[in-house]
Scaffold this motif. Sequence first.
Motif: not given
Length: 401
Positions: A84-87, A178, A186-191, A198
């Motif tokens: 994911t982008r977060q990752d 992060h 929590i893995v689906n935050l968009t930016d 959060w």
Amino acid sequence: MTNSRRCIAIVVAAGRGTRAGGPVPKQYRLIGGQSVLRQTLQLFAAHPEVSGVLTVIHKDDSDLFAEAAADLPKMLAPVAGGATRQDSVRAGLHALAAQSPCSVLVHDAARPFASPALISRAIAATARYDAAIPVLPVTDTIKTVGERGAVAETLDRAALRTVQTPQAFDLEALSLAHDAAAAAGIVNLTDDAAVMEWAGHSVATFEGETTNVKLTSAEDLARAAREAAGGGLASLPDVRMGTGFDVHAFAPGDHVMLGGVAIPHAFALAGHSDADVGLHALTDAVLGALGDGDIGAHFPPSDPQWKGASSDRFLAHAVGLVAARGGRVAHLDLTLICEAPKVGPHREAIRAQVAGIAGVPVGRVSVKATTTEKLGFTGRREGIAAMASATIRLPFTEDDA
């Protein structure tokens, strides 16, 4: 916090870009003869206040990245992203852990049209806030829609903003946020601003740019290609041209700065700043096209803050003034006049550097060199001169009537 700290840009380029189609991910698609990613990397690599550029890439894209980043300054070793982008951002932050205290800008690889002025605003925000993001007012009416497609509510757009990158953060604060989000699942935050929100941080805002669009679909890429070919400039009918000329004498040293590139030489150039005669001439050319004075008026040599300053920031400032008036640089032409050093071997590096500073495709930058057939001060190898011209396009205003 102060803006004297180092600032590193993280460019997130690990996505697959499936909505754009094509044989390679969208960040490696060509626009104006260069990949989207290379144009994005150039912006940050050329910015005088950015210390380094870290790119987060997909593990299968090493060769594509190497081509996109070839010969660019300030590039750090790339990091493999995650699912994911977060990752992916978290992987980049972990790679920079030893750099703290430091400010960090996080930018989407698919936003190649950010300006040097926008990057400067992002960096300036890190002097005041742990988190700050570029935003634009919402101009369309926004409605929420229910399950059956009927309008449920009309939102008050006065308080709404669209969000862009680069987003600006304190490195340690963002890294901790992060890590906490990952630990909590929590893995689906968009930016990254959402990650900081959060984690309980306040997120400030600064002015974004309407031209700083994200390339998402095949239509976006096609539109960008037309823009690079000159179609977008047609909407700016006020065409202006300015010229610049500068001279610097040789002084003791072991290299000269020409067009933002350090070239080994038996001498340096004397000047209050880094004496980059090429960038000085280009800066005056852009300011001349704007009718906005000259480099000395904007950066007086009597001001000690400009002593030894990198001339990248002078040209970036002039280009930012064009953008502030709703305009764009259409073409830059630089001629360097000297017997030595030889400019030819460094021509393409200078073109790439100038293009990155000005935020234009490299095809809109020309670099030439000539001699004076051993006549005059350049012929006697006493210094270097430079001539430049800049073509800009602006919208018409009431003042132009």
